[in-house]
Each structure stands twice: as C-alpha cells, then as structure tokens.
Design a protein around this motif. Structure first.
Motif, mmCIF file in Angstrom:
data_model
loop_
_atom_site.group_PDB
_atom_site.id
_atom_site.type_symbol
_atom_site.label_atom_id
_atom_site.label_comp_id
_atom_site.label_asym_id
_atom_site.label_seq_id
_atom_site.Cartn_x
_atom_site.Cartn_y
_atom_site.Cartn_z
ATOM 1 N N GLU A 119 64.229 19.159 105.743
ATOM 2 C CA GLU A 119 65.182 18.327 106.461
ATOM 3 C C GLU A 119 64.783 18.072 107.916
ATOM 4 N N VAL A 120 63.686 18.667 108.345
ATOM 5 C CA VAL A 120 63.242 18.551 109.734
ATOM 6 C C VAL A 120 61.943 17.756 109.772
ATOM 7 N N SER A 121 61.924 16.685 110.572
ATOM 8 C CA SER A 121 60.695 15.894 110.697
ATOM 9 C C SER A 121 59.823 16.385 111.835
ATOM 10 N N HIS A 122 60.447 16.849 112.913
ATOM 11 C CA HIS A 122 59.726 17.332 114.091
ATOM 12 C C HIS A 122 60.517 18.490 114.694
ATOM 13 N N LEU A 123 59.793 19.466 115.218
ATOM 14 C CA LEU A 123 60.399 20.605 115.901
ATOM 15 C C LEU A 123 59.843 20.682 117.318
ATOM 16 N N VAL A 124 60.730 20.801 118.294
ATOM 17 C CA VAL A 124 60.328 20.955 119.689
ATOM 18 C C VAL A 124 60.922 22.255 120.205
ATOM 19 N N VAL A 125 60.065 23.138 120.723
ATOM 20 C CA VAL A 125 60.511 24.439 121.220
ATOM 21 C C VAL A 125 60.120 24.565 122.691
ATOM 22 N N MET A 126 61.038 25.131 123.479
ATOM 23 C CA MET A 126 60.854 25.131 124.921
ATOM 24 C C MET A 126 61.096 26.505 125.538
ATOM 25 N N ASP A 127 60.059 27.097 126.035
ATOM 26 C CA ASP A 127 60.054 28.192 127.001
ATOM 27 C C ASP A 127 60.936 29.385 126.657
ATOM 28 N N ALA A 128 60.564 30.071 125.608
ATOM 29 C CA ALA A 128 61.181 31.359 125.272
ATOM 30 C C ALA A 128 60.309 32.041 124.244
ATOM 31 N N PRO A 129 60.331 33.365 124.190
ATOM 32 C CA PRO A 129 59.613 34.070 123.134
ATOM 33 C C PRO A 129 60.440 34.103 121.854
ATOM 34 N N LEU A 130 59.763 34.083 120.717
ATOM 35 C CA LEU A 130 60.422 34.057 119.414
ATOM 36 C C LEU A 130 60.363 35.445 118.791
ATOM 37 N N PRO A 131 61.521 36.059 118.518
ATOM 38 C CA PRO A 131 61.515 37.378 117.863
ATOM 39 C C PRO A 131 60.730 37.357 116.559
ATOM 40 N N GLY A 132 59.975 38.420 116.356
ATOM 41 C CA GLY A 132 59.157 38.531 115.156
ATOM 42 C C GLY A 132 57.715 38.148 115.359
ATOM 43 N N THR A 133 57.384 37.611 116.532
ATOM 44 C CA THR A 133 55.995 37.255 116.824
ATOM 45 C C THR A 133 55.355 38.334 117.696
#
Length: 288
Positions: A119-133
């Motif tokens: 359902e997602v065509s594009h994802l934009v992520v901005m300036d934060a760490p992602l848990p689990g990485t």
C-alpha cells in the motif's frame, strides 16, 4: 496555508485521532510528526505539496495534539495500525500512499511500510534512529540522546516535567536546532498547549518506553518479510546526532535507499529548511 479540514476519527473504543487534510490530488502524502510536536510540524510544507498536486493528510498520532491519550498502545506497530484505519476506514482513501515520518514519526512510518507493504509507493524517513537496527543500538548509548533514558523513567519523568512543560520543550527544541528562530514563540505556544494537556507528556514518554518492543517487532518483521522494496528517501540533518547515519541505517532494512543531508538543519528539518525539504521530497516523488 491551503484550506485545511480538521476532523476526529473514531479508531477504536477509547481512541479518537485528530487529523488535518488539504488538497484533493490523486496521490496522497501522509505526514507523521515527531516528539514533542503535533501535525503543526508540517505547516510550512502542506501548501506547497497541495500546489504540487498531492492530497495531504497530517494526523496527530495517539497521545499527541488533539488525539486521545489512552493508557497503552504506544508501540509503533499499533500506532501504524491506527493510521491505517484512519486513512482507509475513516477517510476512505484508496490507492498507494507516500508515507513521510520524522523522529518518532519515522518509526511509525517504517512500521506502516512493513505492515502494509503493498500500500506504500514511497517512504521518506527523517532524522531519527530506528529501533532494531545496529545504528540505533550504537546511538542509544550516546550522551546526546540522554532523553531516551530520561523519558523511559516512568513516573519520574512526568513528575519532574509537570508544570514546567514550556521550559522543558524550549530546551528540548533549542539543543537540537541549528536556527533558534525556526521554532519561534508562536510555535512553542502551540506545542506547549498540546503537551500541557492532561496525559500528554505521559503519552509522549510512553512512545520512548516502547522502544524495546519496537526493536523486537522490527527485527521480527524484517526476518519475516525481508527488506522493504519500495523507494526510500532518508533525510538527515546537517548537524544532528543521527543525520549522517540515516543512509547506513536504512540500508539495514530497505533495498532501494537514497540518502541526503538537508543543509542548514539540525533535527527539526521541516521547520529549519522547509524549502530544501520540499525540493528533495518532490524530486524523489518525481521518480514514480
């Protein structure tokens, strides 16, 4: 700004979400704010996105702004499910979505993209760490993210901030800002009013207290589903703690990653340099 429509959506018993919509374009951009902010974070980019032909939806996720503040459900998979119900069931939006998330909103946006991959065509992520990485694990011990531990101290954080919300928020913004005028007194008034409401700070802190669950959920989703295959734009602040690591981090969980540093910014990218953000965002979406 463009004409805005405000609404409240009944998501489940005990939870109503506040949201703002603008425009009527065929493509929908969903803007997910961070802490300690609300949908207002995006007020400088909504009109240009509408003028570029998009429909924009900017919700206050559970616990923030005018949305209700339940006792639990602050893991990002649950918050993402709230947003999905808002978009599909309440607003009746069809078709693929562009999902943009900053800070805590980054975590929600990633959870959304993993849970609703088709359902997602594009994802934009901005300036934060992602848990689990691995990047998150490295940054978690960095003294510059002291607030992760402070917000995790249940009851203590609430006790120390109660009655001092404005001072706390002003300090929180200023130490992560390259331009103190980017979030001015009027903006601070809006955020202070939002986070002085009963239960608001507690709800905000619960988002941080869910990080261990989020990490487990993200690792499980990655193992089950594999890396995201949609195009991902990873935007970092030029002088932020995590900005230079966004590309590396997203390559851990996604196959098609474009990483950029937004000039003239620290953490509050949408306020510090909305023009550069829009250029990067519209150029990225032009790849569709």
């Amino acid at each position: 700004m463009s004409d805005l429509t405000h609404g409240m959506a009944d998501i489940e018993p005990g939870l109503r979400l506040h949201y703002v919509t603008a425009g009527d374009g065929e493509r929908t951009v969903v803007l997910l704010h961070g802490f300690p902010q609300t949908w207002w974070e995006w007020h400088r980019v909504i009109t240009p996105l509408v003028e570029a032909g998009f429909r924009v939806v900017a919700p206050d996720y559970r616990g923030a702004g005018h949305s209700w503040k339940p006792a639990d459900g602050y893991d990002k998979e649950t918050v993402a499910r709230d947003i999905h119900r808002l978009l599909r069931d309440h607003l009746g939006i069809e078709g693929p979505l562009v999902v943009v998330g900053h800070d805590i909103g980054l975590m929600v946006a990633y959870a959304f993209a993993q849970a609703y991959r088709d359902e997602v065509s594009h994802l934009v992520v901005m300036d934060a760490p992602l848990p689990g990485t691995e990047v998150f694990d490295r940054l978690r011990s960095d003294p510059r993210v002291w607030h992760f531990a402070f917000h995790g101290a249940r009851d203590v954080a609430e006790m120390l901030v109660a009655g001092r919300e404005r001072q706390y928020l002003q300090t929180f913004f200023n130490v992560r800002n390259s331009d103190p005028s980017a979030i001015g007194p009027a903006d601070l008034d809006i955020y202070t009013e939002a986070y002085s409401a009963p239960g608001a700070m507690r709800a905000g802190f619960e988002l941080y207290r869910a990080f261990d669950q989020d990490a487990e959920d993200n690792r499980t989703a990655l193992k089950r589903n594999g890396k995201l295959t949609v195009p991902v734009l990873a935007l970092g602040g030029a002088v932020s703690t995590s900005g230079s690591l966004l590309g590396e981090m997203m390559h851990e969980v996604a196959e098609d990653v474009t990483a950029q540093i937004v000039p003239g910014t620290a953490h509050w990218i949408a306020e510090e340099n909305p023009q550069a953000l829009l250029v990067a965002l519209l150029d990225f979406l032009g790849r569709a």
